[in-house]
Design a protein around this motif. Structure first.
Motif, PDB file in Angstrom:
ATOM      1  N   CYS A 150       9.256 131.480 -49.499  1.00 16.77           N
ATOM      2  CA  CYS A 150       9.832 130.589 -48.567  1.00 16.77           C
ATOM      3  C   CYS A 150      11.357 130.101 -48.859  1.00 16.77           C
ATOM      4  CB  CYS A 150       8.828 129.407 -48.204  1.00 16.77           C
ATOM      5  SG  CYS A 150       9.499 128.109 -47.273  1.00 16.77           S
ATOM      6  N   PRO A 151      12.191 130.283 -47.793  1.00 15.37           N
ATOM      7  CA  PRO A 151      13.487 129.843 -48.183  1.00 15.37           C
ATOM      8  C   PRO A 151      13.744 128.294 -48.288  1.00 15.37           C
ATOM      9  CG  PRO A 151      13.218 130.405 -45.719  1.00 15.37           C
ATOM     10  CD  PRO A 151      12.001 130.772 -46.416  1.00 15.37           C
ATOM     11  N   GLU A 152      12.731 127.651 -48.007  1.00 14.99           N
ATOM     12  CA  GLU A 152      12.680 126.039 -47.700  1.00 14.99           C
ATOM     13  C   GLU A 152      11.782 125.359 -48.774  1.00 14.99           C
ATOM     14  OE1 GLU A 152      12.313 124.718 -43.902  1.00 14.99           O
ATOM     15  OE2 GLU A 152      12.812 126.547 -43.032  1.00 14.99           O
ATOM     16  N   ALA A 153      11.127 126.435 -49.754  1.00 17.76           N
ATOM     17  CA  ALA A 153      10.324 125.629 -50.563  1.00 17.76           C
ATOM     18  C   ALA A 153      10.934 124.796 -51.857  1.00 17.76           C
ATOM     19  CB  ALA A 153       9.504 127.071 -51.329  1.00 17.76           C
ATOM     20  N   ASP A 154      10.519 123.864 -52.299  1.00 20.18           N
ATOM     21  CA  ASP A 154      10.763 122.998 -53.365  1.00 20.18           C
ATOM     22  C   ASP A 154       9.700 123.011 -54.273  1.00 20.18           C
ATOM     23  OD1 ASP A 154       9.214 121.290 -52.235  1.00 20.18           O
ATOM     24  OD2 ASP A 154      10.648 119.952 -51.428  1.00 20.18           O
ATOM     25  N   ALA A 155       9.848 122.227 -55.278  1.00 19.55           N
ATOM     26  CA  ALA A 155       9.001 121.987 -56.549  1.00 19.55           C
ATOM     27  C   ALA A 155       7.459 121.445 -55.843  1.00 19.55           C
ATOM     28  CB  ALA A 155       9.388 120.885 -57.451  1.00 19.55           C
ATOM     29  N   ARG A 156       7.607 120.638 -55.058  1.00 17.08           N
ATOM     30  CA  ARG A 156       6.341 120.220 -54.416  1.00 17.08           C
ATOM     31  C   ARG A 156       5.401 121.456 -53.810  1.00 17.08           C
ATOM     32  NH1 ARG A 156       5.665 115.823 -49.641  1.00 17.08           N
ATOM     33  NH2 ARG A 156       3.366 114.972 -50.563  1.00 17.08           N
ATOM     34  N   CYS A 157       6.113 122.321 -53.120  1.00 18.79           N
ATOM     35  CA  CYS A 157       5.196 123.385 -52.447  1.00 18.79           C
ATOM     36  C   CYS A 157       4.810 124.381 -53.378  1.00 18.79           C
ATOM     37  CB  CYS A 157       6.263 124.204 -51.596  1.00 18.79           C
ATOM     38  SG  CYS A 157       7.113 123.318 -50.377  1.00 18.79           S
ATOM     39  N   ALA A 158       5.350 124.392 -54.539  1.00 20.49           N
ATOM     40  CA  ALA A 158       4.786 125.245 -55.736  1.00 20.49           C
ATOM     41  C   ALA A 158       3.614 124.566 -56.410  1.00 20.49           C
ATOM     42  CB  ALA A 158       5.674 125.736 -56.624  1.00 20.49           C
ATOM     43  N   ALA A 159       3.481 123.249 -56.374  1.00 16.06           N
ATOM     44  CA  ALA A 159       2.651 122.286 -57.279  1.00 16.06           C
ATOM     45  C   ALA A 159       1.257 122.137 -56.238  1.00 16.06           C
ATOM     46  CB  ALA A 159       3.167 121.057 -57.810  1.00 16.06           C
ATOM     47  N   GLU A 160       1.391 121.752 -55.074  1.00 18.02           N
ATOM     48  CA  GLU A 160       0.469 121.278 -54.407  1.00 18.02           C
ATOM     49  C   GLU A 160       0.422 121.797 -52.871  1.00 18.02           C
ATOM     50  OE1 GLU A 160      -0.609 116.735 -53.158  1.00 18.02           O
ATOM     51  OE2 GLU A 160       1.175 117.085 -54.324  1.00 18.02           O
ATOM     52  N   ALA A 161      -0.950 122.325 -52.353  1.00 17.94           N
ATOM     53  CA  ALA A 161      -0.914 123.031 -51.335  1.00 17.94           C
ATOM     54  C   ALA A 161      -1.020 122.079 -49.970  1.00 17.94           C
ATOM     55  CB  ALA A 161      -2.196 123.825 -51.208  1.00 17.94           C
ATOM     56  N   PRO A 162       0.087 122.338 -49.097  1.00 19.53           N
ATOM     57  CA  PRO A 162      -0.066 121.350 -47.880  1.00 19.53           C
ATOM     58  C   PRO A 162      -1.263 121.362 -47.202  1.00 19.53           C
ATOM     59  CG  PRO A 162       1.204 123.384 -47.441  1.00 19.53           C
ATOM     60  CD  PRO A 162       0.971 123.446 -48.917  1.00 19.53           C
ATOM     61  N   PRO A 163      -1.770 120.120 -46.696  1.00 22.34           N
ATOM     62  CA  PRO A 163      -2.813 119.959 -45.965  1.00 22.34           C
ATOM     63  C   PRO A 163      -2.621 120.768 -44.352  1.00 22.34           C
ATOM     64  CG  PRO A 163      -2.190 117.957 -45.981  1.00 22.34           C
ATOM     65  CD  PRO A 163      -1.349 118.758 -47.122  1.00 22.34           C
ATOM     66  N   LEU A 164      -3.513 121.236 -43.743  1.00 21.54           N
ATOM     67  CA  LEU A 164      -3.442 121.718 -42.300  1.00 21.54           C
ATOM     68  C   LEU A 164      -3.511 120.101 -41.447  1.00 21.54           C
ATOM     69  CD1 LEU A 164      -2.898 124.104 -40.385  1.00 21.54           C
ATOM     70  CD2 LEU A 164      -5.480 124.080 -40.300  1.00 21.54           C
ATOM     71  N   LEU A 165      -2.249 119.926 -40.932  1.00 20.75           N
ATOM     72  CA  LEU A 165      -2.270 118.714 -40.362  1.00 20.75           C
ATOM     73  C   LEU A 165      -2.328 118.996 -38.840  1.00 20.75           C
ATOM     74  CD1 LEU A 165      -0.012 116.465 -42.536  1.00 20.75           C
ATOM     75  CD2 LEU A 165      -2.247 116.498 -42.671  1.00 20.75           C
ATOM     76  N   THR A 166      -2.720 117.862 -38.099  1.00 24.63           N
ATOM     77  CA  THR A 166      -2.952 118.048 -36.570  1.00 24.63           C
ATOM     78  C   THR A 166      -1.892 116.956 -35.915  1.00 24.63           C
ATOM     79  OG1 THR A 166      -5.250 118.771 -36.559  1.00 24.63           O
ATOM     80  CG2 THR A 166      -4.063 118.175 -34.393  1.00 24.63           C
ATOM     81  N   GLY A 167      -0.857 117.613 -35.042  1.00 27.09           N
ATOM     82  CA  GLY A 167       0.056 116.521 -34.386  1.00 27.09           C
ATOM     83  C   GLY A 167      -0.451 116.065 -33.150  1.00 27.09           C
ATOM     84  N   ALA A 168       0.182 115.168 -32.361  1.00 27.11           N
ATOM     85  CA  ALA A 168      -0.413 114.505 -31.027  1.00 27.11           C
ATOM     86  C   ALA A 168      -0.373 115.684 -30.147  1.00 27.11           C
ATOM     87  CB  ALA A 168       0.813 113.563 -30.622  1.00 27.11           C
ATOM     88  N   ASP A 169       0.314 116.568 -30.159  1.00 26.78           N
ATOM     89  CA  ASP A 169       0.433 117.773 -29.062  1.00 26.78           C
ATOM     90  C   ASP A 169      -0.588 118.688 -29.406  1.00 26.78           C
ATOM     91  OD1 ASP A 169       1.635 118.664 -31.202  1.00 26.78           O
ATOM     92  OD2 ASP A 169       3.273 119.851 -30.220  1.00 26.78           O
TER      93      ASP A 169
END
Lengths: 328, 310
Positions: free
Chosen positions: A298-317
């Protein structure tokens, strides 16, 4: 997420995990996938090979041999019936009738020692309890319906006598023979010539609209998705990265992986662009990277992306994304 | 198809001719002859007279041509070791026990082996799979005379249930049939297991499951039929090989069958019998392979309805 419809979802997958233990280590093919399909809806599951898209469909059809496959899920249901708890007879009734499936390679999908007619009639006699004669007539009707020229000859043909396109049409006829409420199409055009691909996709789309059935189109091809479905699930490394309506996915892709995927479609916007590719290769499913599975590429990845899996979040739409960089 | 069968029949005739020349010349190339001094010494002039009487004093090619002319008229001559009957009469008499015991051995062993192989393929890595592997390995590696001896020891000597030898009463048939059945059973267990596993991994089996066909129907209708095609072709040659008698089994159980004549005809220089046995075997194997190939083509739509993709 779209408001839960009054009707029960045709397909419901919640937190599905599928693993295959092997000598070299366990392959984690699917790691916590959730998705659902409402009656009459069409859903595309997109991803590279190894992203777990086919395995997820095979799991909900209970077509994975277990063992070796280790399947666990909070819920895995077809037409509201829990397939994990279903007995053999229940599964036999669900398959073909509630849900049918067409596969990637039509050349190897038919038993070589029976005619096409015999194999379609077999399904009809099983699920619709038709007699020999009636089943044959209905098989002929089905072949006409999938726009096969000289259906009488095809009915009497053995698989090796037909072309890939003809066989894929015949497979669609067989899958639709018992009026399934949902059709799983697993890369249905990948093995076919480009000219035939478009015809088959059009046929699937027409039949879906005509019969009002649900469709899950599994593919690695964004073009196929654009042509056939309402909603898209983008998978990577056995996880869902993004889920949104097809127009949103193409016009406002949120997840970096979706954007990279779209950028790698050749000839987009008609311009003479350089073909963009996603650097790196698919993650090793027996040793998936920690954190977000896409972070190494990922071109935008930072330290947090490597350490912790992002949860699948649902938006208003209703759009779902699994990315630290995206606020739904 | 007709053209193919005719071509194959011509090749059978050619094979038959080549084998007849080879056997005839090899048989005569072995030093010595049927009336040499040995078991029954005769004076030289008597020996010459005997040779002349049987036409053995003529040049070899004349003997061969005369013999083959006889063969074409189904006259195989008179066996030296049993001059009271013709070769055909002797073969007809001695073949019955071999055909009954060997034939029943294959007819019982092959289906049992198939069942075992099927069970092994369907329940992989279970006790029945290991049992099938053990049967297949032991059946193919233990020599049949050892099997025979073990059978006699167990059922005749220790348990005293069955007679150890002879021919006639059906209880005497049981042990030799079991001895004959081991190899077909082992062969079929092995072939069936691998053919079934091969078919079970084919993509069309997943398609059959996806369309809701019960597992029983998938296995017995589709998988079995696909796997059986190669197995059918093994059957006829195996049947011929076993139903012509085994010298070991017939010696162990003292069965008056065909098996012992294969050896005794060579040892006693019984030219007519030796030739007849070898030619019979050649012809039967050629025809068995031909029939198997025809059967294979007939069972397999990919060959029966040739062509290919449009």
């Amino acid at each position: 997420m779209t408001a839960p419809s009054a009707a029960e979802p045709l397909v419901e997958i919640r937190d599905l995990h599928v693993a295959f233990p092997q000598f070299e280590g366990t392959v984690h093919a699917v790691r916590g996938v959730s998705l659902h399909l409402a009656p009459g809806e069409s859903l595309g599951i997109v991803g590279e090979s190894g992203s777990g898209k086919s395995v997820s469909c095979m799991a909900v059809m209970r077509l994975l041999r277990s063992p070796p496959a280790q399947i666990s899920a909070d819920r895995l249901a077809l037409e509201g019936i829990d397939v994990m708890a279903a007995g053999k007879d229940d599964l036999t009734r669900l398959r073909g009738r509630a849900a049918a499936m067409i596969f990637q390679d039509p050349m190897t999908a038919f038993d070589p020692v029976f005619t096409i007619g015999q194999q379609i009639a077999e399904t009809l006699r099983l699920h619709r309890e038709m007699g020999r004669r009636a089943a044959r007539d209905e098989a002929l009707n089905l072949l006409r319906r999938v726009e096969i020229r000289n259906p009488e000859a095809v009915l009497e043909s053995y698989p090796h006598q037909l072309s890939g396109g003809m066989l894929q049409r015949a497979m669609i006829a067989m899958a639709l023979s018992c009026h399934p409420r949902v059709l799983f199409a697993d890369e249905p055009t990948t093995a076919l010539d480009v000219t035939v691909q478009a015809q088959i996709l059009q046929l699937i789309k027409d039949l879906q609209a005509e019969l009002g059935m649900g469709l899950i189109m599994v593919t690695h091809d964004m073009g196929v998705v654009a042509e056939t479905v309402d909603r898209v699930v983008v998978m990577y490394g056995g996880q869902v990265m993004e889920q949104a309506g097809v127009i949103d996915i193409f016009e406002r892709p949120a997840h970096p992986y979706t954007r990279a995927l779209l950028a790698s479609i050749p000839g987009q916007e008609g311009g003479r662009r350089r073909l963009t590719e996603i650097p790196g290769g698919s993650p090793d499913p027996s040793d998936p990277p920690g954190g977000c599975p896409f972070h190494p590429r990922c071109p935008e990845a930072d330290a947090r992306c490597a350490a912790e899996a992002p949860p699948l979040l649902t938006g208003a739409d209703g759009r779902q994304t699994a990315c630290w960089r995206v606020t739904p | 198809m007709i053209g193919y069968i005719l071509r194959r029949l011509v090749s059978v005739a050619v094979t038959f001719f080549i084998v007849s020349v080879l056997i005839f010349s090899m048989m005569h190339a072995i030093p010595g002859g049927p009336f040499d001094a040995g078991d029954m010494p005769v004076p030289e002039e008597v020996r010459q007279k005997l040779l002349a009487q049987y036409g053995l004093d003529e040049p070899l090619y004349v003997q061969y041509l005369k013999y083959m002319w006889g063969v074409l008229r189904l006259d195989f001559g008179v066996p030296f070791q049993s001059p009271g009957e013709t070769v055909l009469e002797l073969l007809g008499r001695a073949w019955v026990p071999s055909l009954v015991l060997g034939g029943l051995g294959v007819l019982i062993g092959a289906p049992l082996g198939m069942l075992l192989g099927m069970a092994a393929a369907l329940k992989r890595n279970s006790w029945i799979d290991y049992l099938a592997s053990a049967v297949a390995t032991l059946g193919l590696t233990i020599p049949v005379f050892v099997t025979s001896m073990l059978l006699i020891l167990t059922f005749s000597v220790w348990l005293g249930w069955l007679p150890s030898s002879g021919w006639g009463a059906p209880e005497r048939w049981i042990l030799p049939i079991v001895a004959y059945a081991t190899i077909p059973m082992a062969t079929y267990a092995r072939y069936t297991r691998s053919a079934m596993l091969d078919t079970l991994n084919k993509p069309f089996v997943t398609v059959l499951r996806a369309k809701g066909l019960p597992e029983r129907q998938i296995v017995f209708k589709h998988v079995l039929r696909n796997s059986a095609i190669p197995l059918v072709t093994v059957f006829l040659p195996m049947f011929i090989g076993t139903a012509t008698g085994s010298i070991f089994v017939e010696a162990m159980f003292r069965v008056p069958g065909l098996g012992s004549f294969f050896v005794s005809s060579i040892r006693t220089r019984d030219y007519p019998l030796e030739m007849a046995l070898m030619l019979m075997l050649t012809l039967m194997f050629c025809l068995a392979y031909l029939l198997s190939d025809i059967l294979y083509a007939w069972l397999n739509p990919r060959i029966r309805h040739g062509g290919g993709r449009e």
